[in-house]
Enzyme design. Structure first.
Site: not given
Ligand code: IMP
Ligand code: MG
Length: 467
Positions: A239, A59-60, A32, A35
């Site tokens: 991650q 989750g991007h 988180d 990225k």
């Protein structure tokens, strides 16, 4: 000149070695870090973005103007039409979640990229309802519950199903029956009462094959060919370094190798292709799920609450509140030891605005000993207390002002000199302690809200989004 005829025949089959290298973007903390934004910025200069590990535990988030795009499996390069997208060999993929993501993208843009510029590796593993059910029994790690660990477990046990296996498997009822029995038995062992029905499994597998048959490809070969054709490739981590199965805070980690060493391997190319590796770190630290976190602060009050609220620290995938704390240089140095960053991207600096003082964790105390490296076990790490150095804070600055500052840095070519002195010094200190040049500083979610180091790899115009 005399030419050996055998050699000249041979030569026809030898393709030129790739001359244009690949870049890697990795989370340098516990995930988180932001990225998605960094990849989105770099993707305009690449023709391929590749996810090489993990699945929809990631989750991007990409923000442009009023549009926020949350991606879980689709590579963050999607917002550039010229960018090919690969869900690579090292991934575990939930076909139903992918379908949702693709539908959302279609609603937003009208595009259906699958099979045209979005490709799924034949070697990637399939996350099935069984894996999600099995993961729901986790009570220790605080996983995202998406079936990631169980799918990797099946892969390591060599009983998992890859996209390449689908065509044969759907025609083999006996094999499907064996799979369904195995799955039901395993669910029983962790106290989940659901059974996996043969018919349901068969129809799931058929659907996956039909839905994605256009997109399932030998993606390693495609990426290798692209490199030989002098195209630029971006390898997108999910991650973070501290969640790496081998190098992270085991057992409170994810089930894949999140590190640079796996970026090429999980994409199906060799490590010699990589020239740049960017580590993404927040200007502070967050962690979701369980596990030790030495510089953790209270979420109920003070700077920890400030970071959570101003930084909107809720998991993109699970919506869980993230734990917050000061920047941990011990962890960041470990992360650099593993990944050898050629540049650091510091994100969410704006969130720290309004705090009286800023702290940086520069070591740990453990049983009257001072440590500058992380202890190996999570039990020992949990006993560590942080040693801090303290820096002056800076006032809260509005998003418009931050963007104006970033725009000015670009138009006047001033790099970090655009920042007030307190911020400049804080950044310089992080850079010194990390021993890695800082190449970009994020001051807001928008693509324009970033200040790049002068002449560095992020020093280019803030492009308009294509979505
Ligand atoms: P899993 O990856 O779902 O097995 O979860 C293992 C650990 O990694 C848990 O602590 C999760 O919260 C954490 N984790 C997994 N993916 C992410 C991510 O993308 N960002 C942050 N933490 C993650
Ligand atoms: Mg995330």
């Amino acid at each position: 000149m005399w030419i050996d005829s055998r050699q000249s025949i041979h030569r026809q089959f030898i393709l030129p070695e790739a001359t244009v290298p690949a870049s890697v973007v990795l989370g340098a903390q516990w995930g988180d870090e932001g990225k998605g934004k960094a990849i989105d910025q770099l993707a305009n200069h690449s023709t391929w973005t590749v996810r090489f590990q993990g699945g929809n535990n990631a989750g991007h988030t990409i923000v442009h103007g009023d549009t926020t795009l949350k991606l879980h499996q689709i590579p963050s390069g999607i917002s550039y039409e010229h960018c090919n997208l690969v869900l690579g060999d090292g991934m575990v993929i939930d076909p139903w979640v992918l379908e949702e993501e693709l539908d959302k993208w279609h609603d937003l843009t009208g595009e259906r990229p699958e099979g045209k510029r979005l490709f799924i590796s034949e070697r990637a593993s399939i996350i099935l309802p069984f894996h999600r059910l099995y993961d729901s029994a986790d009570r220790v790690v605080g996983t995202t519950g998406r079936g990631i660990g169980p799918t990797y477990r099946d892969r390591i046990e060599r009983v998992g199903i890859r996209f390449a296996d689908l065509a044969n498997l759907v025609a083999n009822e006996e094999a499907i029956q064996t799979q369904a029995e195995r799955m039901s038995k395993q669910l029983e062992t962790v106290g989940v009462s659901d059974d996996i029905e043969v018919d349901a499994l068969q129809s799931d597998l058929k659907w996956i094959l039909e839905r994605y048959s256009d997109a399932i490809r030998p993606t390693g070969l495609m990426i290798d060919m692209a490199l030989r054709n002098e195209e630029r490739v971006l390898l997108e981590g999910a991650q973070g370094a501290m969640l790496d199965i081998d190098q992270g805070t085991y057992p409170f980690v994810t089930s894949s190798v999140t590190s640079r060493a796996n970026a090429t391997h999980g994409a199906g190319i060799h490590p010699g292709h990589v020239d740049q590796c960017f580590g993404i770190t927040k200007a502070y630290t967050t962690r979701v799920g369980n596990g030790p976190f030495p510089s953790e602060l209270s979420l109920e009050e003070g700077p920890g609450m400030h970071m959570a609220q101003v930084g909107n620290e809720y998991g993109t995938t699970t919506g869980r509140p993230r734990r917050t704390g000061w920047l941990d240089m011990v962890a960041l140095r470990e992360s650099n030891r593993i990944n050898g960053y050629t540049g650091l991207v510091v994100t969410k600096l704006d969130v720290l605005g309004g705090l009286d003082e800023l702290r940086i964790c520069i070591g740990y105390e453990m049983d009257d000993r001072t440590l500058h490296v992380m202890p190996t076990t999570s039990e020992d790490l949990a006993r560590c207390t942080p040693i801090y150095e303290t820096h002056p804070g800076f006032p809260a600055i509005s998003m418009d002002e931050w963007i104006a500052m970033a725009d000015a840095s670009r138009s006047e070519d001033t790099g970090f000199d655009t920042f007030p002195e307190v911020i400049r010094k804080y950044i310089a200190r992080i850079e010194y302690l990390a021993g890695v040049p800082i190449v970009s500083v994020g001051v807001g979610p928008d693509r324009r809200a970033s200040v790049a180091s002068k002449g560095g790899p992020f020093d280019f115009p803030a492009d308009e989004a294509t979505f």
